[in-house]
Design an enzyme around this catalytic site. Sequence first.
Site, PDB file in Angstrom:
ATOM      1  N   CYS A 115      42.691  13.056  64.664  1.00 58.23           N
ATOM      2  CA  CYS A 115      41.844  12.949  63.462  1.00 58.23           C
ATOM      3  C   CYS A 115      40.430  12.486  63.785  1.00 58.23           C
ATOM      4  CB  CYS A 115      42.477  11.997  62.458  1.00 58.23           C
ATOM      5  SG  CYS A 115      44.145  12.478  62.031  1.00 58.23           S
ATOM      6  N   HIS A 256      37.763   8.998  57.184  1.00 61.65           N
ATOM      7  CA  HIS A 256      38.869   9.946  57.352  1.00 61.65           C
ATOM      8  C   HIS A 256      39.787   9.853  56.127  1.00 61.65           C
ATOM      9  CE1 HIS A 256      42.130  12.152  58.988  1.00 61.65           C
ATOM     10  NE2 HIS A 256      42.901  11.109  59.202  1.00 61.65           N
ATOM     11  N   ASN A 286      45.176  15.321  54.058  1.00 61.02           N
ATOM     12  CA  ASN A 286      44.702  14.946  55.395  1.00 61.02           C
ATOM     13  C   ASN A 286      44.573  16.209  56.251  1.00 61.02           C
ATOM     14  OD1 ASN A 286      44.355  13.987  57.984  1.00 61.02           O
ATOM     15  ND2 ASN A 286      46.010  12.472  57.877  1.00 61.02           N
TER      16      ASN A 286
END
Length: 329
Positions: A115, A256, A286
């Site tokens: 990520c 994030h 996500n």
Amino acid sequence: MKAKAVITGIGGYLPEDILDNQELSRMVDTTDEWIMTRVGIKERHILRDPHLGTSYLGACAVKDLMSKKNIKPEEIEVILCATSTPDNIFPSTASKIAEAVGIKNAFAFDIQAACSGFLVGLNIATGFIESGRYKKVLVVAAEKMSFMVDYQDRQTCPLFGDGGAAALVEPTTEEGIGIVDCLLHTDGVGYQHLHMKSGGSVSPASHDTVERREHYIYQEGSAVFKHAVSDMSQVCADILERNNLTGEDIDWLVPHQANLRIIDAVVKRTAIPHERVMINIEHIGNTSAASVPLCLWEYQDRLKKGDKLLLTAFGAGFIWGAVYLQWGF
Ligand code: UT7
């Protein structure tokens, strides 16, 4: 005067198909109420066509960027692709994106930093630009997360979505814009909490590994949650401090998008007002490496040249970090 690196354009792409919480609750034992309260996701975009992979998402984002910026593929000198969901283990997804969009004068490679991949990509691109050797670097972040999500596992299947984004990084000598600082960390202890068990050089794919459903994401959610909150908060505090800034000075926090509760906790600790935080988790979920640049893409009309942005991400590895920059266009 030495040139700095600056983001001069952002492109993005989300596949049309939507997987919402109603559909998910028919697939596993979950509810819209649980997902909204514990994670903050209503729907995610899914690339359902099994013949299209991450390079398709990345190429669409690059095409969006190129048409907006009116630049030609032959002008690009480097193309990086941050992804944990490459089309193939080799060659790189970046080289497939280059081929798909007609980039012929660049070298291309992938970044595997989960990520945090976009932040790592920006750090590398900044080095290339500051070296004086390159003038046009594309940082792509694209993920077909749906390929490695187990839609029988209610603990992980509500979390992830597919998408791609791309940033153009160029040199500038203009005051008040550009990438100022990058701070990145890794702690390999994170492996045990978040990984894919099989399909690599350790535990290669076999009938047994497939039967054991080991080609999907394995995550111990609450351990990851705790590290994500404390590590992102700490790295934000550290990068602010070493640039003589406080949360008050930041125009936009770009976190994030893994869990709204994680975002809220980081926002509270960095003391940045909520209205200055980019949030799109509710309709995107996500998207791993693509998460931060997809926020920039969606919010770009609200950004002004010179705005001070603090980007932060956390992911598998563990690898996490922050980038402080001033918006370039
Ligand atoms: O981007 C990469 C980094 N990843 C992250 O940052 C993710 C970090 N982790 C998280 O966001 C959260 O830990 C999750 C969203 C994954 C899970 O939320 P949680 O609040 O930590 O829930 P939990 O795992 O502690 O589970 C709480 C309860 C359990 O039931 P019991 O044992 O209390 O009876 C679970 O079985 O919720 C249950 N549960 C669900 N219930 C309905 C777990 N998933 C679901 C579900 N629907 N989908």
